[in-house]
Design an enzyme around this catalytic site. Structure first.
Site, PDB file in Angstrom:
ATOM      1  N   ASN A  32       1.217  -5.471 -32.335  1.00 45.60           N
ATOM      2  CA  ASN A  32       1.210  -6.683 -33.174  1.00 45.60           C
ATOM      3  C   ASN A  32      -0.198  -7.267 -33.292  1.00 45.60           C
ATOM      4  OD1 ASN A  32       0.792  -7.804 -30.691  1.00 45.60           O
ATOM      5  ND2 ASN A  32       2.616  -9.106 -30.678  1.00 45.60           N
ATOM      6  N   ASN A  35      -3.662  -8.999 -29.150  1.00 39.75           N
ATOM      7  CA  ASN A  35      -4.847  -8.971 -28.282  1.00 39.75           C
ATOM      8  C   ASN A  35      -5.704  -7.746 -28.597  1.00 39.75           C
ATOM      9  OD1 ASN A  35      -6.386 -10.107 -26.163  1.00 39.75           O
ATOM     10  ND2 ASN A  35      -5.607  -8.570 -24.735  1.00 39.75           N
ATOM     11  N   ASP A  58       5.693  -6.478 -34.054  1.00 38.22           N
ATOM     12  CA  ASP A  58       5.967  -7.072 -32.750  1.00 38.22           C
ATOM     13  C   ASP A  58       7.233  -6.418 -32.193  1.00 38.22           C
ATOM     14  OD1 ASP A  58       6.865  -8.939 -30.712  1.00 38.22           O
ATOM     15  OD2 ASP A  58       5.344 -10.289 -31.548  1.00 38.22           O
ATOM     16  N   SER A 124       1.464  -1.965 -12.606  1.00 37.05           N
ATOM     17  CA  SER A 124       0.204  -2.474 -12.064  1.00 37.05           C
ATOM     18  C   SER A 124       0.255  -2.518 -10.550  1.00 37.05           C
ATOM     19  CB  SER A 124       0.017  -3.885 -12.621  1.00 37.05           C
ATOM     20  OG  SER A 124      -0.962  -4.563 -11.899  1.00 37.05           O
ATOM     21  N   ALA A 125      -0.915  -2.386  -9.944  1.00 37.98           N
ATOM     22  CA  ALA A 125      -1.018  -2.528  -8.487  1.00 37.98           C
ATOM     23  C   ALA A 125      -0.637  -3.943  -8.055  1.00 37.98           C
ATOM     24  CB  ALA A 125      -2.438  -2.223  -8.045  1.00 37.98           C
ATOM     25  N   TYR A 149       3.234 -12.992 -14.670  1.00 37.00           N
ATOM     26  CA  TYR A 149       2.828 -11.699 -15.243  1.00 37.00           C
ATOM     27  C   TYR A 149       3.234 -10.565 -14.308  1.00 37.00           C
ATOM     28  CZ  TYR A 149      -0.182  -7.637 -15.820  1.00 37.00           C
ATOM     29  OH  TYR A 149      -0.644  -6.337 -15.910  1.00 37.00           O
ATOM     30  N   LYS A 153       6.167  -7.250 -14.498  1.00 38.98           N
ATOM     31  CA  LYS A 153       5.985  -5.817 -14.182  1.00 38.98           C
ATOM     32  C   LYS A 153       7.052  -5.369 -13.189  1.00 38.98           C
ATOM     33  CE  LYS A 153       2.428  -5.003 -16.743  1.00 38.98           C
ATOM     34  NZ  LYS A 153       2.654  -4.276 -17.982  1.00 38.98           N
ATOM     35  N   PRO A 293      -7.075 -18.561  -6.776  1.00 38.26           N
ATOM     36  CA  PRO A 293      -5.716 -18.474  -6.226  1.00 38.26           C
ATOM     37  C   PRO A 293      -5.040 -17.166  -6.617  1.00 38.26           C
ATOM     38  CG  PRO A 293      -6.054 -20.586  -7.323  1.00 38.26           C
ATOM     39  CD  PRO A 293      -7.263 -19.746  -7.614  1.00 38.26           C
TER      40      PRO A 293
HETATM   41  P1  NAD Z   1      -4.460  -5.006 -24.007  1.00 37.58           P
HETATM   42  O1  NAD Z   1      -4.119  -6.433 -24.157  1.00 37.58           O
HETATM   43  O2  NAD Z   1      -5.803  -4.551 -24.448  1.00 37.58           O
HETATM   44  O3  NAD Z   1      -3.346  -4.093 -24.721  1.00 37.58           O
HETATM   45  C1  NAD Z   1      -2.012  -4.500 -24.850  1.00 37.58           C
HETATM   46  C2  NAD Z   1      -1.659  -4.367 -26.328  1.00 37.58           C
HETATM   47  O4  NAD Z   1      -0.290  -4.738 -26.518  1.00 37.58           O
HETATM   48  C3  NAD Z   1      -2.493  -5.266 -27.226  1.00 37.58           C
HETATM   49  O5  NAD Z   1      -3.059  -4.487 -28.251  1.00 37.58           O
HETATM   50  C4  NAD Z   1      -1.495  -6.284 -27.790  1.00 37.58           C
HETATM   51  O6  NAD Z   1      -1.828  -6.685 -29.086  1.00 37.58           O
HETATM   52  C5  NAD Z   1      -0.197  -5.488 -27.723  1.00 37.58           C
HETATM   53  N1  NAD Z   1       1.027  -6.292 -27.606  1.00 37.58           N
HETATM   54  C6  NAD Z   1       1.310  -7.279 -26.717  1.00 37.58           C
HETATM   55  N2  NAD Z   1       2.550  -7.752 -26.933  1.00 37.58           N
HETATM   56  C7  NAD Z   1       3.085  -7.041 -27.959  1.00 37.58           C
HETATM   57  C8  NAD Z   1       4.336  -7.067 -28.638  1.00 37.58           C
HETATM   58  N3  NAD Z   1       5.296  -7.927 -28.300  1.00 37.58           N
HETATM   59  N4  NAD Z   1       4.542  -6.201 -29.651  1.00 37.58           N
HETATM   60  C9  NAD Z   1       3.567  -5.331 -30.019  1.00 37.58           C
HETATM   61  N5  NAD Z   1       2.364  -5.257 -29.407  1.00 37.58           N
HETATM   62  C10 NAD Z   1       2.131  -6.108 -28.391  1.00 37.58           C
HETATM   63  O7  NAD Z   1      -4.230  -4.624 -22.468  1.00 37.58           O
HETATM   64  P2  NAD Z   1      -4.614  -3.308 -21.668  1.00 37.58           P
HETATM   65  O8  NAD Z   1      -5.648  -3.680 -20.673  1.00 37.58           O
HETATM   66  O9  NAD Z   1      -4.843  -2.193 -22.588  1.00 37.58           O
HETATM   67  O10 NAD Z   1      -3.261  -3.108 -20.858  1.00 37.58           O
HETATM   68  C11 NAD Z   1      -2.223  -2.248 -21.314  1.00 37.58           C
HETATM   69  C12 NAD Z   1      -1.061  -2.366 -20.362  1.00 37.58           C
HETATM   70  O11 NAD Z   1      -1.488  -2.056 -19.030  1.00 37.58           O
HETATM   71  C13 NAD Z   1      -0.457  -3.764 -20.276  1.00 37.58           C
HETATM   72  O12 NAD Z   1       0.939  -3.654 -20.156  1.00 37.58           O
HETATM   73  C14 NAD Z   1      -1.043  -4.323 -18.996  1.00 37.58           C
HETATM   74  O13 NAD Z   1      -0.207  -5.286 -18.403  1.00 37.58           O
HETATM   75  C15 NAD Z   1      -1.131  -3.086 -18.132  1.00 37.58           C
HETATM   76  N6  NAD Z   1      -2.137  -3.182 -17.078  1.00 37.58           N
HETATM   77  C16 NAD Z   1      -3.424  -3.513 -17.409  1.00 37.58           C
HETATM   78  C17 NAD Z   1      -4.379  -3.658 -16.396  1.00 37.58           C
HETATM   79  C18 NAD Z   1      -5.797  -4.068 -16.733  1.00 37.58           C
HETATM   80  O14 NAD Z   1      -6.504  -4.536 -15.844  1.00 37.58           O
HETATM   81  N7  NAD Z   1      -6.275  -3.888 -17.958  1.00 37.58           N
HETATM   82  C19 NAD Z   1      -4.038  -3.426 -15.060  1.00 37.58           C
HETATM   83  C20 NAD Z   1      -2.731  -3.071 -14.764  1.00 37.58           C
HETATM   84  C21 NAD Z   1      -1.783  -2.952 -15.783  1.00 37.58           C
HETATM   85  N1  UFG Z   2     -13.743 -11.673  -9.988  1.00 38.19           N
HETATM   86  C1  UFG Z   2     -14.792 -12.560  -9.808  1.00 38.19           C
HETATM   87  N2  UFG Z   2     -15.198 -13.270 -10.890  1.00 38.19           N
HETATM   88  C2  UFG Z   2     -14.636 -13.140 -12.124  1.00 38.19           C
HETATM   89  C3  UFG Z   2     -13.583 -12.234 -12.287  1.00 38.19           C
HETATM   90  C4  UFG Z   2     -13.144 -11.518 -11.192  1.00 38.19           C
HETATM   91  O1  UFG Z   2     -15.320 -12.709  -8.702  1.00 38.19           O
HETATM   92  O2  UFG Z   2     -15.053 -13.842 -13.059  1.00 38.19           O
HETATM   93  C5  UFG Z   2     -13.293 -10.902  -8.826  1.00 38.19           C
HETATM   94  C6  UFG Z   2     -11.853 -11.218  -8.443  1.00 38.19           C
HETATM   95  O3  UFG Z   2     -11.818 -12.288  -7.537  1.00 38.19           O
HETATM   96  C7  UFG Z   2     -11.414  -9.900  -7.821  1.00 38.19           C
HETATM   97  C8  UFG Z   2     -12.216  -8.844  -8.580  1.00 38.19           C
HETATM   98  O4  UFG Z   2     -13.293  -9.537  -9.182  1.00 38.19           O
HETATM   99  O5  UFG Z   2     -11.820  -9.874  -6.489  1.00 38.19           O
HETATM  100  C9  UFG Z   2     -11.405  -8.157  -9.658  1.00 38.19           C
HETATM  101  O6  UFG Z   2     -10.791  -9.153 -10.464  1.00 38.19           O
HETATM  102  P1  UFG Z   2     -10.065  -8.824 -11.831  1.00 38.19           P
HETATM  103  O7  UFG Z   2      -9.587 -10.108 -12.390  1.00 38.19           O
HETATM  104  O8  UFG Z   2     -10.944  -7.968 -12.667  1.00 38.19           O
HETATM  105  O9  UFG Z   2      -8.864  -7.898 -11.371  1.00 38.19           O
HETATM  106  P2  UFG Z   2      -7.630  -8.186 -10.407  1.00 38.19           P
HETATM  107  O10 UFG Z   2      -7.770  -7.272  -9.238  1.00 38.19           O
HETATM  108  O11 UFG Z   2      -7.465  -9.615 -10.128  1.00 38.19           O
HETATM  109  O12 UFG Z   2      -6.422  -7.783 -11.344  1.00 38.19           O
HETATM  110  C10 UFG Z   2      -6.458  -6.636 -12.180  1.00 38.19           C
HETATM  111  C11 UFG Z   2      -5.686  -6.871 -13.472  1.00 38.19           C
HETATM  112  C12 UFG Z   2      -4.230  -7.065 -13.182  1.00 38.19           C
HETATM  113  C13 UFG Z   2      -3.727  -5.937 -12.365  1.00 38.19           C
HETATM  114  C14 UFG Z   2      -4.564  -5.722 -11.146  1.00 38.19           C
HETATM  115  C15 UFG Z   2      -4.156  -4.507 -10.424  1.00 38.19           C
HETATM  116  O13 UFG Z   2      -6.188  -7.999 -14.148  1.00 38.19           O
HETATM  117  O14 UFG Z   2      -3.508  -7.061 -14.387  1.00 38.19           O
HETATM  118  O15 UFG Z   2      -5.933  -5.558 -11.505  1.00 38.19           O
HETATM  119  O16 UFG Z   2      -4.838  -4.398  -9.221  1.00 38.19           O
HETATM  120  F1  UFG Z   2      -2.470  -6.212 -11.983  1.00 38.19           F
END
Ligand code: NAD
Ligand code: UFG
Length: 336
Positions: A32, A35, A58, A124-125, A149, A153, A293
């Site tokens: 959609n 993002n 969507d 996700s982790a 969030y 998952k 947090p």
């Molecule tokens: P992203 O936001 O770049 O990609 C997600 C895409 O889904 C976007 O293009 C958005 O427009 C689309 N979207 C959201 N809701 C929708 C809907 N209802 N219908 C159609 N499209 C929709 O995020 P990403 O980093 O590419 O992450 C992809 C997936 O991996 C997500 O599910 C995210 O939760 C998961 N994930 C991401 C991370 C990370 O750090 N990037 C870590 C763990 C898990």
């Molecule tokens: N961090 C900073 N400053 C920032 C952003 C992040 O110090 O401005 C630190 C965070 O405290 C953390 C590390 O950088 O220690 C990584 O932070 P991210 O926000 O990049 O990643 P997270 O580990 O918090 O979470 C990410 C994704 C989640 C996913 C998770 C899986 O955002 O969606 O990894 O481990 F679930």
């Protein structure tokens, strides 16, 4: 083989689309664009010389979703679509549950109705919460997540496990990603977050390109060697290739299986900053701030299961992540 990518215009989805197209899969995308930008899809087409089929939709639009399934016989689905900002989900839980859970319910219903049996899900982790043991293996206890969030998952994992238990012909691979970073080596596709980045790497690249003032390091009083949090940073191209391995796994009719996708190597926030500075010969402006947090001190995977069962392991280093993330940002200072 026809593969549908929900959320395929996004960061991880576009990199996966590229690797799939390169390997002669027929790629279909539903997004959609909440993002993401359609430009990511055009660039994947240009880089691969292959045409992708894109539906701007969507997942909450059930009838239109069913029509797409009716008109296209997909062999497998990779479900990336979802909202992913943990802090935003605390402020807007309903939007997260509606979008992530509602979208998945519609998707599973369409798959059931049109006989699509194979699904890869982006988990996700975060589902491991504050891990009791490191490195984290797939059988580590799953209790609760730190945000709505994260809970979406967890719930989706449970939902998929329940539908697999009810239908032995379904195959689902749950992929628990650690911390994705970097970009395709061309610098033409990459991470382009809306607004202020939540994640460390895009924040660093935006500070370095000058669109943000300074990175705040969230806490330096954790029980880690340098006091900053440790994460397992995985290059997005390695992560994308993990999805190709998961698709191969689906062809063995595994039922429901779970894999961690990470490198097995933990790096602290200060180590990431240093790696970025060293690799790119640029200074990263930063200040030390308070803890954020919900952050856990350490999180990194035991990569053994994916290595043995998927014949997959991450090849790229933290330096590769830093170099490629910076190349993307330099080439595209304002994103797409
Ligand atoms: P992203 O936001 O770049 O990609 C997600 C895409 O889904 C976007 O293009 C958005 O427009 C689309 N979207 C959201 N809701 C929708 C809907 N209802 N219908 C159609 N499209 C929709 O995020 P990403 O980093 O590419 O992450 C992809 C997936 O991996 C997500 O599910 C995210 O939760 C998961 N994930 C991401 C991370 C990370 O750090 N990037 C870590 C763990 C898990
Ligand atoms: N961090 C900073 N400053 C920032 C952003 C992040 O110090 O401005 C630190 C965070 O405290 C953390 C590390 O950088 O220690 C990584 O932070 P991210 O926000 O990049 O990643 P997270 O580990 O918090 O979470 C990410 C994704 C989640 C996913 C998770 C899986 O955002 O969606 O990894 O481990 F679930």
């Amino acid at each position: 083989m026809k593969v549908l990518l929900t959320g395929g215009a996004g960061y991880i989805g576009s990199h996966t689309a590229l690797e799939l197209a390169k390997n002669n899969f027929e790629v279909y995308i539903i997004d959609n664009l909440a993002n993401s930008s359609i430009e990511a899809i055009f660039r994947v087409e240009k880089l691969t010389g292959k045409k992708l089929t894109f539906f701007e939709l969507d997942l909450l639009e059930r009838e239109a979703l069913n029509d797409i399934f009716d008109q296209n016989q997909f062999d497998a689905v990779i479900h990336f679509a979802g909202l992913k900002a943990a802090a935003e989900s605390v402020a807007q839980p309903l939007a997260y549950y509606r979008n992530n859970i509602g979208g998945t319910l519609n998707l599973c219903a369409a798959m059931g109705r049109f006989g699509v049996k194979n699904l890869v899900f982006s988990s996700s982790a975060t589902v491991y919460g504050n891990p009791e043991q490191l490195p984290i293996s797939e059988d580590a206890p799953i209790t609760d997540a730190a945000s709505p969030y994260g809970r979406t998952k967890l719930m989706i994992e449970k939902l998929l496990s329940d539908i697999c238990a009810a239908d032995s012909t379904l195959n689902v691979v749950l992929l628990r990603y650690f911390n994705p970073g970097g970009a395709h080596e061309s610098g033409d596709i990459g991470e382009d977050p809306n607004g202020i980045p939540n994640n460390l790497l895009p924040y660093i690249t935006q500070c370095t390109v000058g669109s943000r003032k300074a990175l705040t390091v969230f806490g330096d009083d954790y029980p880690t060697p340098d006091g900053t949090c440790i994460r397992d940073y995985i290059h997005v191209v390695d992560l994308a290739l993990g999805h190709l391995a998961a698709i191969s796994k689906l062809q063995q009719n595994p039922g429901l299986v779970t894999y961690n996708l990470g490198t097995g190597r933990g790096s602290s926030v200060l180590e990431v900053i240093q790696a970025f500075e060293r690799t790119n010969e640029r200074k990263v402006p930063y200040v030390i701030g308070l803890r954020r947090p919900g952050d856990v001190a350490e999180c990194y995977t035991d990569p053994t299961k994916a290595k043995i069962e998927l014949a997959w392991q991450a090849q790229r280093t933290l330096e590769d992540i830093c170099r490629d993330a910076w190349r993307w940002q330099k080439k595209n200072p304002e994103g797409y």
